[in-house]
Design a protein around this motif. Structure first.
Motif: not given
Length: 214
Positions: A38-47
């Motif tokens: 979850f945390l690995h992809k969250e920043g990329l998706i949010l941006n």
């Protein structure tokens, strides 16, 4: 002592403790896997979603739809899939999606809470039963005789269940607190992301209404 000796000397209470430890371990492993992915992809998706919302609102729903299988993506996609909703409806859609996704992130918490509460109690129960078994055969006339030499060993064995219960509870509590910290961090992230997306939408809504009325 090896594992078999510990189980034998701990008594029958060691079996429910073993069961609780397996439940806790399975939950901990599953939650570690969930949070790591979850945390690995969250920043990329949010941006990507927020950049699309700022640069070109017409494609933001397609970007969010692409990441809808991720909790943050599904959260942001919930109001975007509506057809030109009013700002209040947009806000309600964000709130409902946030509640659903955040509730899903707490899966396994109740199980860990149960293990944390039950493990020390079961360990204490095993110790009490072991002490009763060790001390029950002692008579006043036997005090100080060699017949009581095995009592100390019996008491030490009885304490095995307490130690096992405390170890299970401590490890479960440590991971429970870590998962709780992750969850509280997500509450803040979801609130900020939802507020930013809603602010962009409200600005576009006001601009479109001004153009329409003029």
């Amino acid at each position: 002592m090896n594992f078999g000796e510990i189980m034998a000397k701990g008594g029958p209470v060691m079996w429910p403790l073993l069961f609780l430890s397996i439940l806790a371990l399975g939950t901990i492993v599953e939650r570690i896997w969930f949070w790591s992915t979850f945390l690995h992809k969250e920043g990329l998706i949010l941006n990507k979603v927020m950049d699309a919302a700022i640069a070109n609102w017409e494609v933001v729903d397609k970007v969010a739809h692409h990441y809808r299988k991720h909790p943050i993506g599904n959260f942001l996609y919930a109001p975007l899939r509506l057809s030109k909703p009013e700002p209040d409806v947009f806000h309600l859609a964000l709130e409902a999606a946030a509640d659903e996704e955040l509730a899903g992130m707490r899966r396994g918490d109740k199980l860990l809470e149960a293990v944390i509460a039950l493990s020390p109690l079961l360990g204490l129960l095993g110790t009490v039963l072991g002490l009763i078994n060790s001390l029950g055969s002692i008579q006043l006339g036997d005090l100080g005789n060699s017949s009581t030499d095995g009592v100390t060993l019996g008491i030490a064995e009885a304490l095995i269940t307490t130690a096992a219960g405390l170890i299970i509870a401590i490890v479960s509590l440590a991971f429970y607190r870590i998962f709780q910290a992750f969850w509280f961090q997500q509450v803040r992230i979801f609130r900020k992301a939802g507020s930013d997306l809603e602010m962009i939408y409200r600005q576009r809504w006001l601009q479109s209404n001004k153009i329409y009325t003029s």
